[in-house]
Design a protein around this motif. Structure first.
Motif, PDB file in Angstrom:
ATOM      1  N   LEU A 123       0.830  -1.206   0.000  1.00 19.68           N
ATOM      2  CA  LEU A 123       0.000   0.000   0.000  1.00 19.68           C
ATOM      3  C   LEU A 123       0.861   1.251   0.000  1.00 19.68           C
ATOM      4  O   LEU A 123       0.580   2.213  -0.726  1.00 19.68           O
ATOM      5  CB  LEU A 123      -0.923  -0.016   1.221  1.00 19.68           C
ATOM      6  CG  LEU A 123      -1.870   1.177   1.363  1.00 19.68           C
ATOM      7  CD1 LEU A 123      -2.851   1.222   0.203  1.00 19.68           C
ATOM      8  CD2 LEU A 123      -2.619   1.108   2.694  1.00 19.68           C
ATOM      9  N   GLY A 142      -4.355  -0.244  -4.033  1.00 16.42           N
ATOM     10  CA  GLY A 142      -5.074   0.939  -3.580  1.00 16.42           C
ATOM     11  C   GLY A 142      -5.684   0.810  -2.208  1.00 16.42           C
ATOM     12  O   GLY A 142      -6.070   1.812  -1.600  1.00 16.42           O
ATOM     13  N   ARG A 143      -5.762  -0.429  -1.690  1.00 12.49           N
ATOM     14  CA  ARG A 143      -6.378  -0.627  -0.376  1.00 12.49           C
ATOM     15  C   ARG A 143      -5.983  -1.984   0.177  1.00 12.49           C
ATOM     16  O   ARG A 143      -5.466  -2.848  -0.540  1.00 12.49           O
ATOM     17  CB  ARG A 143      -7.907  -0.527  -0.455  1.00 12.49           C
ATOM     18  CG  ARG A 143      -8.522  -1.496  -1.457  1.00 12.49           C
ATOM     19  CD  ARG A 143     -10.020  -1.444  -1.461  1.00 12.49           C
ATOM     20  NE  ARG A 143     -10.584  -2.217  -2.565  1.00 12.49           N
ATOM     21  CZ  ARG A 143     -11.825  -2.693  -2.587  1.00 12.49           C
ATOM     22  NH1 ARG A 143     -12.626  -2.473  -1.564  1.00 12.49           N
ATOM     23  NH2 ARG A 143     -12.268  -3.368  -3.633  1.00 12.49           N
ATOM     24  N   MET A 161      -6.318   6.086   7.774  1.00 11.03           N
ATOM     25  CA  MET A 161      -6.465   5.142   6.664  1.00 11.03           C
ATOM     26  C   MET A 161      -7.749   4.332   6.781  1.00 11.03           C
ATOM     27  O   MET A 161      -8.427   4.072   5.780  1.00 11.03           O
ATOM     28  CB  MET A 161      -5.260   4.203   6.615  1.00 11.03           C
ATOM     29  CG  MET A 161      -3.983   4.833   6.113  1.00 11.03           C
ATOM     30  SD  MET A 161      -2.614   3.650   6.034  1.00 11.03           S
ATOM     31  CE  MET A 161      -1.317   4.688   5.368  1.00 11.03           C
ATOM     32  N   GLU A 206     -10.660   6.594   5.851  1.00  8.92           N
ATOM     33  CA  GLU A 206     -10.741   6.853   4.417  1.00  8.92           C
ATOM     34  C   GLU A 206     -11.047   5.602   3.603  1.00  8.92           C
ATOM     35  O   GLU A 206     -11.253   5.693   2.395  1.00  8.92           O
ATOM     36  CB  GLU A 206      -9.428   7.463   3.926  1.00  8.92           C
ATOM     37  CG  GLU A 206      -9.127   8.829   4.527  1.00  8.92           C
ATOM     38  CD  GLU A 206      -7.744   9.321   4.150  1.00  8.92           C
ATOM     39  OE1 GLU A 206      -7.066   8.622   3.363  1.00  8.92           O
ATOM     40  OE2 GLU A 206      -7.336  10.387   4.641  1.00  8.92           O
ATOM     41  N   GLY A 207     -11.050   4.437   4.229  1.00  9.12           N
ATOM     42  CA  GLY A 207     -11.336   3.205   3.510  1.00  9.12           C
ATOM     43  C   GLY A 207     -10.130   2.562   2.869  1.00  9.12           C
ATOM     44  O   GLY A 207     -10.285   1.586   2.123  1.00  9.12           O
ATOM     45  N   LEU A 208      -8.926   3.089   3.146  1.00  5.37           N
ATOM     46  CA  LEU A 208      -7.731   2.464   2.596  1.00  5.37           C
ATOM     47  C   LEU A 208      -7.435   1.132   3.271  1.00  5.37           C
ATOM     48  O   LEU A 208      -6.796   0.254   2.678  1.00  5.37           O
ATOM     49  CB  LEU A 208      -6.530   3.400   2.746  1.00  5.37           C
ATOM     50  CG  LEU A 208      -6.619   4.737   2.002  1.00  5.37           C
ATOM     51  CD1 LEU A 208      -5.382   5.574   2.277  1.00  5.37           C
ATOM     52  CD2 LEU A 208      -6.787   4.505   0.507  1.00  5.37           C
ATOM     53  N   ILE A 209      -7.867   0.976   4.507  1.00  4.75           N
ATOM     54  CA  ILE A 209      -7.733  -0.280   5.233  1.00  4.75           C
ATOM     55  C   ILE A 209      -9.123  -0.672   5.708  1.00  4.75           C
ATOM     56  O   ILE A 209      -9.790   0.094   6.408  1.00  4.75           O
ATOM     57  CB  ILE A 209      -6.772  -0.166   6.418  1.00  4.75           C
ATOM     58  CG1 ILE A 209      -5.368   0.198   5.937  1.00  4.75           C
ATOM     59  CG2 ILE A 209      -6.738  -1.461   7.221  1.00  4.75           C
ATOM     60  CD1 ILE A 209      -4.367   0.374   7.056  1.00  4.75           C
ATOM     61  N   GLU A 210      -9.538  -1.862   5.309  1.00  2.00           N
ATOM     62  CA  GLU A 210     -10.870  -2.353   5.673  1.00  2.00           C
ATOM     63  C   GLU A 210     -10.721  -3.694   6.371  1.00  2.00           C
ATOM     64  O   GLU A 210     -10.007  -4.575   5.902  1.00  2.00           O
ATOM     65  CB  GLU A 210     -11.740  -2.500   4.426  1.00  2.00           C
ATOM     66  CG  GLU A 210     -13.103  -3.108   4.710  1.00  2.00           C
ATOM     67  CD  GLU A 210     -13.874  -3.410   3.438  1.00  2.00           C
ATOM     68  OE1 GLU A 210     -14.965  -3.996   3.528  1.00  2.00           O
ATOM     69  OE2 GLU A 210     -13.368  -3.068   2.340  1.00  2.00           O
ATOM     70  N   ALA A 235      -6.461  -4.513  -4.731  1.00  2.00           N
ATOM     71  CA  ALA A 235      -6.470  -4.667  -3.282  1.00  2.00           C
ATOM     72  C   ALA A 235      -5.486  -5.747  -2.861  1.00  2.00           C
ATOM     73  O   ALA A 235      -5.147  -6.647  -3.637  1.00  2.00           O
ATOM     74  CB  ALA A 235      -7.871  -5.003  -2.781  1.00  2.00           C
ATOM     75  N   SER A 291      -4.752  -7.589  -7.872  1.00  2.36           N
ATOM     76  CA  SER A 291      -4.926  -7.871  -6.457  1.00  2.36           C
ATOM     77  C   SER A 291      -4.089  -9.079  -6.058  1.00  2.36           C
ATOM     78  O   SER A 291      -3.748  -9.926  -6.881  1.00  2.36           O
ATOM     79  CB  SER A 291      -6.404  -8.141  -6.126  1.00  2.36           C
ATOM     80  OG  SER A 291      -7.181  -6.982  -6.335  1.00  2.36           O
TER      81      SER A 291
END
Length: 278
Positions: A119, A125-126, A174, A177-181, A196, A222
């Motif tokens: 990342l 991107g995530r 992060m 912002e949704g970069l890490i879910e 991803a 991914s």
């Protein structure tokens, strides 16, 4: 005379009670001309008198204020065993990696470290971290709160690994912002994870159909890492699908199945010794 004696008595009482910071301040006061009374506050320091300066915690001795700096995490991940070296090479090479091994071999930590590295480098991107919400053989009843509060105890190991690789402020931003879910297995159906880095942790607690669903979420650009220990499943032996999925996928190209052993344990030395006994 009575007025002077009353003033002396009152000033002596205040002096005895340490009302003034300096006993010499009383001599400087002209009690009669200034009409001093006990309600008056102690005098302020004169302009020519120097008062000691108190530096705060963020002020340097030279007078410059240096702001609190965010902790930097500049750790280079170096494999400590041959099995870990093979795992890291497989993650860099293939888009799907299954890491099977006993506790303490660094499966989850290496996977999350590689995800954070990808990342930061902009290769993805995530980050999507997935874990089944399965109790370790003990049901503690319903948990309070909303969905995130209920899932927090199950996802705590993932938070711990992320906190070791990222500063707290960066991790919080992060995730906002949704970069890490971080998501449970139950909500992965129907998703396509493009661009991803996906980590499926504790996969030994997934059934074969759940693993099939999770593996087919892989999208373009991914990578997916599946970690687990088939010997420590909280499901019935016939329900856990990790060992079966690994055997069927091991023969496919562009898919790596890394099997770690007790020699790869980097936790407390007793862990490796207990694995030979338990």
């Amino acid at each position: 005379m009575a007025k002077r004696s009353n003033i002396r008595r009152i000033s002596a009482e205040f002096d005895a009670n340490d009302y003034f910071e300096d006993a010499g301040q009383i001599a400087d006061l002209d009690l009669l001309e200034r009409k001093w009374s006990p309600d008056d506050k102690p005098r302020r320091a004169k302009k020519h008198e120097k008062t000691p300066k108190h530096h705060n915690n963020n002020e340097a001795p030279n007078g410059h204020t240096h702001h609190t700096r965010e902790q930097r995490y500049v750790k280079n991940i170096i494999p400590r065993t041959d099995g870990q070296a093979k795992l890291m090479e497989a993650i860099d090479r293939d888009n799907l990696v299954l890491a099977l091994g006993p506790a303490g071999t660094g499966k989850t930590y290496l996977a999350i470290a590689k995800a954070v590295e990808a990342l930061k480098a902009g290769r993805v991107g995530r980050i999507v971290l997935c874990r089944p919400a399965v109790d370790a053989g003990e049901n503690i009843g319903f948990l309070p709160g909303d969905m995130e509060d209920k899932l927090a105890p199950y996802l705590r190991p993932l938070y711990d690994a992320l906190a070791d690789r990222l500063p707290a402020k960066s991790l919080k931003s992060m995730m906002a912002e949704g970069l890490i879910e971080i998501a449970p297995v139950a909500f992965m159906r129907g998703r396509t994870l493009n661009n991803a880095f996906v980590v499926i942790d504790e996969a030994q607690n997934c059934t074969y159909m759940q693993l099939k669903m999770l593996l087919t979420r892989l999208g373009w650009n991914s990578s997916m890492i599946v970690t687990g220990d088939p010997a420590q499943s909280d499901l019935l032996p016939e329900l856990s699908g990790l060992a079966t999925a690994a055997e069927r996928l091991e023969e496919m190209e562009d898919i790596s199945v890394i099997r770690l052993a007790k020699e790869d344990v980097v936790r407390h030395p007793l862990v490796a010794r207990m694995l030979n006994t338990l």
